[in-house]
Enzyme design. Structure first.
Site, short mmCIF file in Angstrom:
data_model
loop_
_atom_site.label_atom_id
_atom_site.label_comp_id
_atom_site.label_asym_id
_atom_site.label_seq_id
_atom_site.Cartn_x
_atom_site.Cartn_y
_atom_site.Cartn_z
N TYR A 165 28.84 -2.70 29.12
CA TYR A 165 28.64 -4.08 29.96
C TYR A 165 28.52 -3.82 30.99
O TYR A 165 27.82 -4.46 31.28
CB TYR A 165 30.02 -4.60 29.05
CG TYR A 165 30.15 -5.75 29.72
CD1 TYR A 165 29.49 -7.07 29.51
CD2 TYR A 165 31.23 -5.92 31.26
CE1 TYR A 165 29.80 -8.06 29.76
CE2 TYR A 165 31.46 -7.00 32.05
CZ TYR A 165 30.34 -8.49 31.23
OH TYR A 165 30.35 -9.19 32.19
N LYS A 169 24.98 -4.68 33.90
CA LYS A 169 25.32 -6.07 34.91
C LYS A 169 25.02 -5.63 36.35
O LYS A 169 24.60 -5.76 36.89
CB LYS A 169 26.78 -6.44 34.95
CG LYS A 169 27.53 -7.22 33.40
CD LYS A 169 26.46 -8.44 33.72
CE LYS A 169 26.93 -8.96 32.23
NZ LYS A 169 26.37 -10.58 31.88
#
Length: 250
Positions: A165, A169
């Site tokens: 994750y 990003k």
């Protein structure tokens, strides 16, 4: 003139509140969702509140779904004023949550939605965004993707260890800057938004911000005036007692 805004992953959480926030400002909101039942339910809820909302079946990991959505939007509206790339997943918690516990299967799954999906959707809709007078593209990023914050031992994000994750990003902010560079000097603006630690399904509702609060910086970037920023990572600043919102470090 009414603006048209597509929000991916808009059937719940931050995405739904972004749709509502843009609808309050007079936009026709296109509720993008891969789950048809949930997407239609969210659309009906917005319609019941008096807003102009349309459901768009859209799975950002499926090229056929993306093409069909783009074709439908083009046929119905001819142009798209706002694209909010909100759909995202965290992936599975693996082992002790450290980098060495990461599996490629989990990494690929997260990147398919959070990175590849954003590029696929954006590129498919660029003809419609170019057809708008002054389109806005907002990629929903995260403070956990900031290299500066995650390498600062005093930061709330210093303990992060899992790769999927946060790194997705980080990649998304780079993608944002590259699109922004391409469209510099045009009416199109491309920015990354940080909703902050928001209570959603993504984190088991452990966040301290509400979905409506998480939507605020996204809606702001989606409705920028002509002299607004381009190519920035902007949003909630955790721990900043003087400025709740502002630019975040890369």
């Amino acid at each position: 003139m009414t603006t048209t805004a597509l929000i991916t992953g808009a059937n719940k959480g931050i995405g739904f509140e972004v749709a509502r926030g843009l609808a309050v400002r007079g936009a026709t909101v296109l509720v993008g969702a891969r789950d048809e039942g949930r997407g239609r339910a969210a659309t009906e809820k917005l319609t019941a509140e008096g807003f102009d909302a349309r459901f768009v079946h859209l799975d950002v990991t499926d090229s056929g779904s993306i093409d069909r959505a783009a074709a439908w939007i083009g046929a119905e509206f001819a142009a798209l004023d706002v694209l909010v790339n909100n759909a995202g997943i965290t992936g599975e918690l693996e082992g002790d949550g450290k980098a060495s516990a990461t599996t490629l299967a989990n990494l690929r799954k997260v990147y398919e939605t959070n990175v590849f999906g954003v590029v696929a959707v954006t590129n498919a809709l660029l003809p419609l965004l170019r057809a708008a007078p002054a389109a806005r593209i907002v990629n929903v990023a995260s403070e956990v993707g900031s290299l500066t914050l995650t390498t600062d031992p005093e930061s709330p994000f210093a303990a992060l260890g899992a790769i999927p994750y946060p790194s997705s990003k980080t990649a998304l902010t780079m993608i944002t800057t590259l699109y922004a560079k391409e469209f510099a000097g045009t009416p199109i603006k491309v920015n990354a938004a940080n909703p902050g630690y928001t209570a959603t399904d993504l984190n088991g509702h452990t966040g301290f911000r509400t979905p409506a609060q998480g939507a605020e910086p996204i809606v702001w970037l989606a409705t920028l005036p002509a002299d607004g920023p381009n190519g920035k990572h902007w949003g909630h600043r955790w721990g900043d007692t003087e400025h709740e919102y502002g630019e975040l470090p890369w």
